[in-house]
Design a protein around this motif. Structure first.
Motif, PDB file in Angstrom:
ATOM      1  N   HIS A 140      -1.354  12.064  -6.813  1.00 37.86           N
ATOM      2  CA  HIS A 140      -1.605  12.554  -8.175  1.00 37.86           C
ATOM      3  C   HIS A 140      -0.323  13.119  -8.782  1.00 37.86           C
ATOM      4  CE1 HIS A 140      -5.871  12.046  -8.968  1.00 37.86           C
ATOM      5  NE2 HIS A 140      -6.098  12.310  -7.691  1.00 37.86           N
ATOM      6  N   LYS A 141       0.463  13.822  -7.975  1.00 33.51           N
ATOM      7  CA  LYS A 141       1.736  14.352  -8.462  1.00 33.51           C
ATOM      8  C   LYS A 141       2.696  13.204  -8.803  1.00 33.51           C
ATOM      9  CE  LYS A 141       1.356  18.781  -6.175  1.00 33.51           C
ATOM     10  NZ  LYS A 141       1.770  19.618  -5.065  1.00 33.51           N
ATOM     11  N   ALA A 142       2.665  12.141  -8.011  1.00 37.15           N
ATOM     12  CA  ALA A 142       3.507  10.977  -8.296  1.00 37.15           C
ATOM     13  C   ALA A 142       3.096  10.329  -9.619  1.00 37.15           C
ATOM     14  CB  ALA A 142       3.420   9.967  -7.148  1.00 37.15           C
ATOM     15  N   VAL A 143       1.796  10.206  -9.854  1.00 40.61           N
ATOM     16  CA  VAL A 143       1.296   9.643 -11.108  1.00 40.61           C
ATOM     17  C   VAL A 143       1.718  10.522 -12.284  1.00 40.61           C
ATOM     18  CG1 VAL A 143      -0.817   9.163 -12.441  1.00 40.61           C
ATOM     19  CG2 VAL A 143      -0.615   8.361 -10.073  1.00 40.61           C
ATOM     20  N   ASP A 144       1.582  11.835 -12.134  1.00 43.97           N
ATOM     21  CA  ASP A 144       2.010  12.763 -13.194  1.00 43.97           C
ATOM     22  C   ASP A 144       3.499  12.602 -13.484  1.00 43.97           C
ATOM     23  OD1 ASP A 144      -0.565  13.769 -13.368  1.00 43.97           O
ATOM     24  OD2 ASP A 144      -0.129  15.578 -12.181  1.00 43.97           O
ATOM     25  N   PHE A 145       4.306  12.479 -12.427  1.00 45.47           N
ATOM     26  CA  PHE A 145       5.750  12.290 -12.594  1.00 45.47           C
ATOM     27  C   PHE A 145       6.028  10.992 -13.352  1.00 45.47           C
ATOM     28  CE2 PHE A 145       9.781  10.487 -10.972  1.00 45.47           C
ATOM     29  CZ  PHE A 145      10.659  11.458 -11.450  1.00 45.47           C
ATOM     30  N   ALA A 146       5.311   9.926 -13.006  1.00 49.28           N
ATOM     31  CA  ALA A 146       5.498   8.643 -13.697  1.00 49.28           C
ATOM     32  C   ALA A 146       5.121   8.750 -15.167  1.00 49.28           C
ATOM     33  CB  ALA A 146       4.676   7.557 -13.008  1.00 49.28           C
ATOM     34  N   GLU A 147       4.023   9.425 -15.452  1.00 47.62           N
ATOM     35  CA  GLU A 147       3.613   9.588 -16.852  1.00 47.62           C
ATOM     36  C   GLU A 147       4.620  10.442 -17.614  1.00 47.62           C
ATOM     37  OE1 GLU A 147      -0.366  11.062 -16.293  1.00 47.62           O
ATOM     38  OE2 GLU A 147      -1.209   9.033 -16.344  1.00 47.62           O
ATOM     39  N   ASP A 148       5.110  11.522 -16.981  1.00 48.58           N
ATOM     40  CA  ASP A 148       6.122  12.364 -17.616  1.00 48.58           C
ATOM     41  C   ASP A 148       7.428  11.603 -17.835  1.00 48.58           C
ATOM     42  OD1 ASP A 148       4.323  14.463 -17.609  1.00 48.58           O
ATOM     43  OD2 ASP A 148       5.218  15.469 -15.866  1.00 48.58           O
ATOM     44  N   SER A 149       7.678  10.595 -16.995  1.00 46.13           N
ATOM     45  CA  SER A 149       8.885   9.765 -17.112  1.00 46.13           C
ATOM     46  C   SER A 149       8.661   8.577 -18.045  1.00 46.13           C
ATOM     47  CB  SER A 149       9.300   9.254 -15.732  1.00 46.13           C
ATOM     48  OG  SER A 149       9.556  10.326 -14.866  1.00 46.13           O
ATOM     49  N   HIS A 150       7.507   8.533 -18.681  1.00 46.11           N
ATOM     50  CA  HIS A 150       7.155   7.498 -19.661  1.00 46.11           C
ATOM     51  C   HIS A 150       7.122   6.101 -19.055  1.00 46.11           C
ATOM     52  CE1 HIS A 150       7.451  10.722 -22.489  1.00 46.11           C
ATOM     53  NE2 HIS A 150       8.698  10.936 -22.133  1.00 46.11           N
ATOM     54  N   LYS A 151       6.598   6.002 -17.845  1.00 44.59           N
ATOM     55  CA  LYS A 151       6.379   4.706 -17.211  1.00 44.59           C
ATOM     56  C   LYS A 151       4.993   4.215 -17.600  1.00 44.59           C
ATOM     57  CE  LYS A 151      10.175   5.385 -14.850  1.00 44.59           C
ATOM     58  NZ  LYS A 151      11.375   4.593 -14.924  1.00 44.59           N
ATOM     59  N   VAL A 152       4.803   2.916 -17.574  1.00 39.50           N
ATOM     60  CA  VAL A 152       3.472   2.363 -17.736  1.00 39.50           C
ATOM     61  C   VAL A 152       2.762   2.586 -16.409  1.00 39.50           C
ATOM     62  CG1 VAL A 152       2.135   0.255 -18.138  1.00 39.50           C
ATOM     63  CG2 VAL A 152       4.263   0.650 -19.406  1.00 39.50           C
ATOM     64  N   VAL A 153       1.602   3.237 -16.443  1.00 39.56           N
ATOM     65  CA  VAL A 153       0.914   3.642 -15.208  1.00 39.56           C
ATOM     66  C   VAL A 153      -0.477   3.026 -15.162  1.00 39.56           C
ATOM     67  CG1 VAL A 153       0.056   5.593 -13.868  1.00 39.56           C
ATOM     68  CG2 VAL A 153       2.189   5.814 -15.154  1.00 39.56           C
ATOM     69  N   THR A 154      -0.784   2.398 -14.022  1.00 40.35           N
ATOM     70  CA  THR A 154      -2.122   1.886 -13.749  1.00 40.35           C
ATOM     71  C   THR A 154      -2.600   2.532 -12.468  1.00 40.35           C
ATOM     72  OG1 THR A 154      -1.495  -0.236 -14.731  1.00 40.35           O
ATOM     73  CG2 THR A 154      -3.508  -0.192 -13.411  1.00 40.35           C
ATOM     74  N   VAL A 155      -3.735   3.189 -12.528  1.00 41.21           N
ATOM     75  CA  VAL A 155      -4.269   3.920 -11.375  1.00 41.21           C
ATOM     76  C   VAL A 155      -5.605   3.299 -10.976  1.00 41.21           C
ATOM     77  CG1 VAL A 155      -5.066   6.155 -10.532  1.00 41.21           C
ATOM     78  CG2 VAL A 155      -3.130   6.035 -12.101  1.00 41.21           C
ATOM     79  N   PHE A 156      -5.752   3.000  -9.682  1.00 40.50           N
ATOM     80  CA  PHE A 156      -7.000   2.511  -9.133  1.00 40.50           C
ATOM     81  C   PHE A 156      -7.535   3.553  -8.170  1.00 40.50           C
ATOM     82  CE2 PHE A 156      -4.764  -1.404 -10.256  1.00 40.50           C
ATOM     83  CZ  PHE A 156      -5.754  -2.111 -10.914  1.00 40.50           C
TER      84      PHE A 156
END
Length: 189
Positions: free
Chosen positions: A170-186
């Motif tokens: 979850h922290k990795a996903v948050d970091f990706a979103e904060d870094s403005h990456k396109v994020v897909t979570v399953f």
């Protein structure tokens, strides 16, 4: 003009307040720029896609990830992941190796020598492996957190397979979103 015509004309007109039309906050501009950047990434034909996730997966989930990764590589994408004897990373490695080993980058949290023997075996033939001997004295959990950030920093898009209780992911996903990456979570649960 008849009463009906006047009423129809009034119903079809929309009143727009002009007093706030020329105020755009810096935050709004940033959101538009971020959206434009994410849209450009989605439209791009070949991307650097990070695939990370849980080690605790069913065989069916592993097969789905392997098939997805194979398809992504066949479309010209480069896959970035970490080592792993089972689970998401292992499935991503198998899928990329089937399609094109040159389109796979494996970033290890520590060194190959610190990986279990089954992970070392799986990495045989992977042409692009990044090791981190500087993290050899760290716990695997700490080294993995840093590794996930490194993987995300190198990608344009993140695909993550996790459960609702996976704090590190979850922290990795948050970091990706904060870094403005396109994020897909399953979510697996």
């Amino acid at each position: 003009m008849s009463e009906n015509e006047k009423e129809n004309q009034q119903q079809s007109s929309i009143m727009v307040p002009l007093d706030d039309m020329d105020t755009v906050s810096d935050d709004d501009i940033h959101k538009v720029d971020t959206l434009a950047q994410e849209l450009a990434t989605i439209r791009q034909s070949a991307k650097r896609i990070a695939i990370i996730g849980s080690r605790n997966l069913t065989i069916t989930h592993q097969q789905i990830i392997e098939t997805l990764t194979t398809s992504l590589v066949m479309q010209g994408n480069t896959i970035i992941t970490s080592g792993g004897s089972s689970g998401t990373n292992a499935a991503a490695i198998r899928g990329a190796m089937k399609a094109n080993p040159d389109k796979l980058k494996v970033i290890l949290p520590q060194t190959i020598g610190q990986q279990p023997s089954d992970v070392q075996d799986q990495l045989i033939g992977v042409p692009n492996i990044i090791e981190h001997p500087d993290r050899a004295m760290m716990t695997l959990a700490d080294a993995s957190r840093i590794c996930n950030r490194e993987i995300i920093s190198e990608c344009q898009q993140l695909i993550c397979f996790l459960s609702h209780t996976s704090n590190t992911l979850h922290k990795a996903v948050d970091f990706a979103e904060d870094s403005h990456k396109v994020v897909t979570v399953f979510y697996l649960d």
